[in-house]
Every structure is written in structure tokens, then in C-alpha cells.
Scaffold this motif. Structure first.
Motif, mmCIF file in Angstrom:
data_model
loop_
_atom_site.group_PDB
_atom_site.id
_atom_site.type_symbol
_atom_site.label_atom_id
_atom_site.label_comp_id
_atom_site.label_asym_id
_atom_site.label_seq_id
_atom_site.Cartn_x
_atom_site.Cartn_y
_atom_site.Cartn_z
ATOM 1 N N ALA A 102 0.808 -1.220 0.000
ATOM 2 C CA ALA A 102 0.000 0.000 0.000
ATOM 3 C C ALA A 102 0.846 1.277 0.000
ATOM 4 O O ALA A 102 0.337 2.359 -0.301
ATOM 5 C CB ALA A 102 -0.937 0.010 1.200
ATOM 6 N N LEU A 103 2.126 1.151 0.306
ATOM 7 C CA LEU A 103 2.997 2.318 0.403
ATOM 8 C C LEU A 103 3.063 3.062 -0.929
ATOM 9 O O LEU A 103 3.433 2.504 -1.953
ATOM 10 C CB LEU A 103 4.403 1.874 0.829
ATOM 11 C CG LEU A 103 5.401 2.984 1.168
ATOM 12 C CD1 LEU A 103 4.919 3.763 2.396
ATOM 13 C CD2 LEU A 103 6.779 2.394 1.420
ATOM 14 N N GLY A 104 2.680 4.332 -0.932
ATOM 15 C CA GLY A 104 2.750 5.157 -2.135
ATOM 16 C C GLY A 104 1.565 5.034 -3.073
ATOM 17 O O GLY A 104 1.516 5.689 -4.111
ATOM 18 N N ALA A 105 0.586 4.213 -2.714
ATOM 19 C CA ALA A 105 -0.591 4.045 -3.581
ATOM 20 C C ALA A 105 -1.530 5.249 -3.436
ATOM 21 O O ALA A 105 -1.707 5.778 -2.336
ATOM 22 C CB ALA A 105 -1.334 2.768 -3.223
ATOM 23 N N ILE A 106 -2.149 5.668 -4.556
ATOM 24 C CA ILE A 106 -3.110 6.775 -4.453
ATOM 25 C C ILE A 106 -4.481 6.266 -4.016
ATOM 26 O O ILE A 106 -5.324 7.040 -3.580
ATOM 27 C CB ILE A 106 -3.263 7.553 -5.774
ATOM 28 C CG1 ILE A 106 -3.936 6.687 -6.854
ATOM 29 C CG2 ILE A 106 -1.943 8.119 -6.240
ATOM 30 C CD1 ILE A 106 -4.638 7.504 -7.915
ATOM 31 N N GLY A 107 -4.695 4.952 -4.146
ATOM 32 C CA GLY A 107 -5.987 4.413 -3.771
ATOM 33 C C GLY A 107 -6.062 2.916 -3.999
ATOM 34 O O GLY A 107 -5.125 2.296 -4.516
ATOM 35 N N PRO A 133 -7.692 6.372 0.101
ATOM 36 C CA PRO A 133 -8.981 6.334 -0.616
ATOM 37 C C PRO A 133 -9.222 4.967 -1.240
ATOM 38 O O PRO A 133 -8.305 4.348 -1.784
ATOM 39 C CB PRO A 133 -8.811 7.405 -1.701
ATOM 40 C CG PRO A 133 -7.738 8.309 -1.199
ATOM 41 C CD PRO A 133 -6.804 7.424 -0.419
ATOM 42 N N PHE A 134 -10.462 4.495 -1.154
ATOM 43 C CA PHE A 134 -10.799 3.214 -1.772
ATOM 44 C C PHE A 134 -12.234 3.249 -2.280
ATOM 45 O O PHE A 134 -13.055 4.040 -1.815
ATOM 46 C CB PHE A 134 -10.605 2.054 -0.788
ATOM 47 C CG PHE A 134 -11.577 2.040 0.358
ATOM 48 C CD1 PHE A 134 -12.783 1.342 0.283
ATOM 49 C CD2 PHE A 134 -11.302 2.745 1.528
ATOM 50 C CE1 PHE A 134 -13.681 1.331 1.338
ATOM 51 C CE2 PHE A 134 -12.191 2.734 2.595
ATOM 52 C CZ PHE A 134 -13.384 2.036 2.500
ATOM 53 N N ILE A 135 -12.486 2.401 -3.276
ATOM 54 C CA ILE A 135 -13.851 2.152 -3.704
ATOM 55 C C ILE A 135 -14.151 0.685 -3.443
ATOM 56 O O ILE A 135 -13.233 -0.130 -3.317
ATOM 57 C CB ILE A 135 -14.076 2.485 -5.200
ATOM 58 C CG1 ILE A 135 -13.338 1.493 -6.104
ATOM 59 C CG2 ILE A 135 -13.685 3.926 -5.523
ATOM 60 C CD1 ILE A 135 -13.790 1.552 -7.562
ATOM 61 N N VAL A 136 -15.419 0.369 -3.332
ATOM 62 C CA VAL A 136 -15.841 -1.015 -3.153
ATOM 63 C C VAL A 136 -16.403 -1.514 -4.481
ATOM 64 O O VAL A 136 -17.337 -0.920 -5.029
ATOM 65 C CB VAL A 136 -16.899 -1.132 -2.041
ATOM 66 C CG1 VAL A 136 -17.502 -2.529 -2.014
ATOM 67 C CG2 VAL A 136 -16.280 -0.790 -0.692
ATOM 68 N N ARG A 184 -10.662 8.745 -10.266
ATOM 69 C CA ARG A 184 -11.451 9.973 -10.127
ATOM 70 C C ARG A 184 -11.779 10.259 -8.668
ATOM 71 O O ARG A 184 -11.715 11.407 -8.224
ATOM 72 C CB ARG A 184 -12.737 9.863 -10.959
ATOM 73 C CG ARG A 184 -12.483 9.970 -12.452
ATOM 74 C CD ARG A 184 -13.753 9.777 -13.241
ATOM 75 N NE ARG A 184 -13.517 9.987 -14.668
ATOM 76 C CZ ARG A 184 -14.347 9.605 -15.621
ATOM 77 N NH1 ARG A 184 -15.477 8.992 -15.315
ATOM 78 N NH2 ARG A 184 -14.064 9.840 -16.889
ATOM 79 N N TYR A 185 -12.128 9.218 -7.930
ATOM 80 C CA TYR A 185 -12.452 9.389 -6.520
ATOM 81 C C TYR A 185 -11.216 9.827 -5.739
ATOM 82 O O TYR A 185 -11.282 10.749 -4.915
ATOM 83 C CB TYR A 185 -13.013 8.085 -5.952
ATOM 84 C CG TYR A 185 -13.287 8.138 -4.476
ATOM 85 C CD1 TYR A 185 -14.230 9.028 -3.959
ATOM 86 C CD2 TYR A 185 -12.614 7.305 -3.582
ATOM 87 C CE1 TYR A 185 -14.492 9.076 -2.585
ATOM 88 C CE2 TYR A 185 -12.872 7.344 -2.227
ATOM 89 C CZ TYR A 185 -13.811 8.232 -1.732
ATOM 90 O OH TYR A 185 -14.064 8.286 -0.391
ATOM 91 N N ALA A 186 -10.082 9.181 -5.986
ATOM 92 C CA ALA A 186 -8.847 9.531 -5.282
ATOM 93 C C ALA A 186 -8.443 10.970 -5.591
ATOM 94 O O ALA A 186 -8.006 11.705 -4.694
ATOM 95 C CB ALA A 186 -7.726 8.558 -5.671
#
Length: 199
Positions: A102-107, A133-136, A184-186
Motif C-alpha cells: 500500500a505504500l505510495g498508492a493513491i488508492g 482512498p478506496f472504492i468497493v 477519479r475518486y482519489a
């Protein structure tokens, strides 16, 4: 996310790290494979008797392989942006790797299998706690029951602003739409200072 230009005048796309997470058997490897424009790196291994009593196969009894490290793929979504996809292993015993992935991920796209809703709680909790940020994305398996978005949101206690969508991890277009929805969400969650810096 601002792309740069090479000395020859061409555009060098900005690399963006995305995590594909979720419970065991939710479809992470399938999603990465369906959407990647390169041959994906997969660390799937055949499940052996050693995993009996360790990995819960309830609802995914036909599953014969499992990711033991990560899945990796790449997709260019525009001349300015290329996504690097990192699929997490789903079993509890490999969760120690999630922080590194997860390190450095935008989402993150958190995959949900409605046949095993309880396997989604850990992933949702992990990214909520780290404010990533995450989406389901509900992976629509052929033998799963149909649910409405509100039912999924309530069952998983998902915050009102978090996007929930239904998709098919086997479909390139469906998986691509999930990734675009996440980006887009991130981007909408970026602080105002970052927006000014990118202008």
C-alpha cells in the motif's frame, strides 16, 4: 498527477500506483489479468494439504490456487497516466505484506464477494484506518445472490461518500471502469494545495 515531457518532445506518462485488495478468492488475480496490457506477474501457487484448516474455502471450494506474494500488472488509461496495479494476497497469514504493497498508492479497489461478505471487513478496515482512498467493487459471481447498493453499504458499514459499484473481474472493460472510478475518486480527495500545485 502531472505528466512530464521528454527531450524529444513526447509526453512521459505519470506512473500511478493502485492496490487491488479484498478477501481470499474475491477475484484480485483475475482482475489484474483481465485488464493488464502486459503479461501480468502472478505469484499464484497450487494449494496443498498444508493449507487445510488454515485457509477458509467456504464458498470457494473449487479454488485450487492462491496468491502468495502479489499480482502485478500495468494499464495506460490516457497519454498522461499509466496505472501500476498491485494485487494483494487475500489470506490472513499474508496480511503482513499489505503495508508494503500500500505504500505510495493513491488508492485501492476493494473487491467484494457477496458469497463471503465477512471476508471483506479486514480490507475495508485496513484502508479506512490508513486514510487511503478506496472504492468497493462487488465482483458479480454467477452463483452469488443479487444485492442492491444500499444493502452492500449497510452490511459492510461503508461510509456514505465511498463509491460502491458492481462489476465483473473477468471483463477488461468492466475492470477498467472500476480503475477509472477509483482514480477519479482519489483525485477528488486530494487536498486543495495539491490541486493548486498541479494547475
Amino acid at each position: 498527477m502531472a505528466s512530464t515531457s521528454s527531450e524529444e518532445g513526447g509526453v512521459i506518462p505519470t506512473p500511478v500506483k493502485i492496490v487491488i485488495a479484498g478477501g481470499f478468492g474475491a477475484g484480485k488475480t483475475t482482475m489484474v489479468a483481465s485488464v493488464s496490457e502486459i503479461v501480468p506477474l502472478s505469484t499464484e501457487e497450487v494449494m496443498t494439504e498444508a493449507s487445510t484448516g488454515v485457509d477458509d474455502l467456504t464458498g470457494v471450494e473449487r479454488k485450487t490456487t492462491t496468491t502468495v506474494a502479489l499480482d502485478f500488472g500495468r494499464i495506460t488509461i490516457s497519454p498522461q497516466t499509466v496505472l501500476y496495479l498491485f494485487g494483494t494476497p487475500g489470506q490472513d497469514r499474508f496480511w503482513f505484506m499489505w503495508d508494503e504493497l500500500a505504500l505510495g498508492a493513491i488508492g485501492t479497489v476493494v473487491l467484494v464477494d457477496t458469497r463471503r461478505l465477512d471476508s471483506s471487513f479486514a480490507a475495508i478496515d485496513f484502508f479506512e484506518r490508513r486514510k487511503i482512498p478506496f472504492i468497493v467493487a462487488v465482483n458479480c459471481f454467477e452463483d452469488s445472490d443479487d444485492y442492491e447498493e444500499d444493502e452492500i453499504r449497510k452490511a459492510l458499514a461503508i461510509a456514505p461518500g465511498v463509491p460502491v459499484m458492481f462489476f465483473d473481474a473477468r471483463s477488461r472493460e468492466s475492470s477498467k471502469l472500476a480503475l477509472i472510478r477509483l482514480v477519479r475518486y482519489a483525485m477528488s480527495r486530494l487536498p486543495a494545495e495539491s490541486e493548486l500545485a498541479r494547475a
